[in-house]
Design a protein around this motif. Structure first.
Motif: not given
Length: 274
Positions: A145-150, A175-178, A181-188
Motif C-alpha cells: 500500500a505504501r509502494r502504491n502511494l509513492l 504514517l511514520a513508515a510512509v 519513504q516520501a515527504p507528505v505535506a499533510a495527513a488527514i
C-alpha cells in the motif's frame, strides 16, 4: 477560515464527508453539507456512479459559500475527460481535489486511468489545484500500500487522507513508515462515530479491520454515551498528534439527523478542535 488556509496556518482543519443525492436535489445536498455548520472548514463530496457527480455537487456547494473537496474517481476516465473536468473545476473556482480509484467502470468501457495518471492529468490542467491521495491503513500488505502511494505523491499529490481510524497509535506508526519513504505535506485522518454493535460489525467487514477491544466492549454494552466519548477521545488523540494536520468526519448514516451533527460538534469541542 477555509480548509487549506487552516493547513497553511498550521491549524487543525476539519472536513465533513458526504454522499450527494441520487439526482439534482439542492436542498438535500445543502442539508447534508451543513450538518456540522461552521465547525466544518470543507465538505468532501464522494463520487459514486449512482449519485449526482462530485464535481457538479462541489460547484453547487461553492456557489452556496461552502468550501468543497471534489472527489475524482479515476476508473472509467481518460486523460482527456480528466483534463476537461479539471478545467471546469478550475474555471468554477474549485481548488482542492481528492483523487481515488473509484468504483469499477461499467462493462464495455475502455481502459481506465490509474490514480497516479489522474493526478498527473489534473496537475497539468489545473496547476494551482491542491491534490490529495488516499491511504488504506488496513491493506493486507501495508508495504505494498505504501509502494502504491509513492507514485501518487511524485505525480503531484501533496496530502494523504486515510480510511476511518479507531486506533490512532496504529495509524501514527503507518504514517511514520510512509514519511520515511516520501515527504507528505499533510495527513488527514478520517474519523467516524460508531454507536452500535451492528455498525461496528458492518464497518469491520467493509474495511477488513479488527476494532480495538475497548471499542468493541463499548459497542457490545450498548452504551451510546460511552461510544460518543470514545469518538471524542479519538478526535483528541488526532488533534494532539503531530502526525496529523486535520480530520475528515464520516458518518455511518448517509443522511444523519441534525442531532447527530450536534453531537459531532460537541465531540470536536471536547477534543479542543473547536
Amino acid at each position: 477560515m477555509r480548509f487549506l488556509e487552516r493547513l497553511a496556518a498550521s491549524e487543525f482543519a476539519v472536513a465533513l464527508e458526504i454522499t450527494p443525492p441520487q439526482r439534482h436535489l439542492p436542498k438535500v445536498l445543502l442539508r447534508r453539507a451543513r450538518l456540522l455548520g461552521d465547525a466544518a472548514d470543507a465538505v468532501n463530496v464522494i463520487q459514486r456512479p449512482d449519485r449526482q457527480s462530485s464535481l457538479e455537487a462541489s460547484l453547487e456547494l461553492l456557489a452556496a459559500g461552502i468550501d468543497p473537496v471534489w472527489h475524482l474517481a479515476a476508473r472509467g476516465e481518460t486523460r482527456e475527460s480528466v483534463a476537461a473536468a479539471a478545467a471546469r473545476a478550475r474555471d468554477g473556482g474549485i481548488v482542492q481535489v481528492l483523487c481515488v480509484a473509484g468504483d469499477h467502470a461499467p462493462a464495455g468501457e475502455g481502459p481506465s486511468l490509474t490514480v497516479r495518471e489522474a493526478i498527473a492529468a489534473v496537475r497539468a490542467a489545473h496547476p494551482g489545484m491542491t491534490i490529495g491521495a488516499t491511504l488504506n491503513q488496513y491493506a493486507r500488505d501495508p508495504a505494498a500500500a505504501r509502494r502504491n502511494l509513492l507514485p501518487k505523491l511524485r505525480a503531484g499529490a501533496s496530502y494523504v487522507q486515510t480510511q476511518p481510524t479507531f486506533d490512532v497509535g496504529a495509524l501514527e506508526r503507518e504514517l511514520a513508515a510512509v514519511r520515511a519513504q516520501a515527504p507528505v505535506a499533510a495527513a488527514i485522518a478520517m474519523a467516524m462515530p460508531l454507536l452500535t454493535a451492528e455498525a461496528g460489525e458492518r464497518i469491520s467487514r467493509r474495511l477488513g479491520l479488527e476494532l480495538p477491544p475497548r471499542l468493541r466492549d463499548v459497542l457490545a454494552a450498548g452504551d451510546e454515551e460511552a461510544a460518543w466519548a470514545y469518538f471524542a477521545g479519538t478526535l483528541a488523540r488526532l488533534r494532539e498528534s503531530p502526525a496529523f494536520q486535520g480530520v475528515a468526519i464520516m458518518t455511518f448514516e448517509m443522511d444523519p439527523l441534525p442531532a447527530a451533527g450536534a453531537r459531532i460538534v460537541q465531540a470536536l469541542e471536547a477534543a479542543g478542535i473547536r
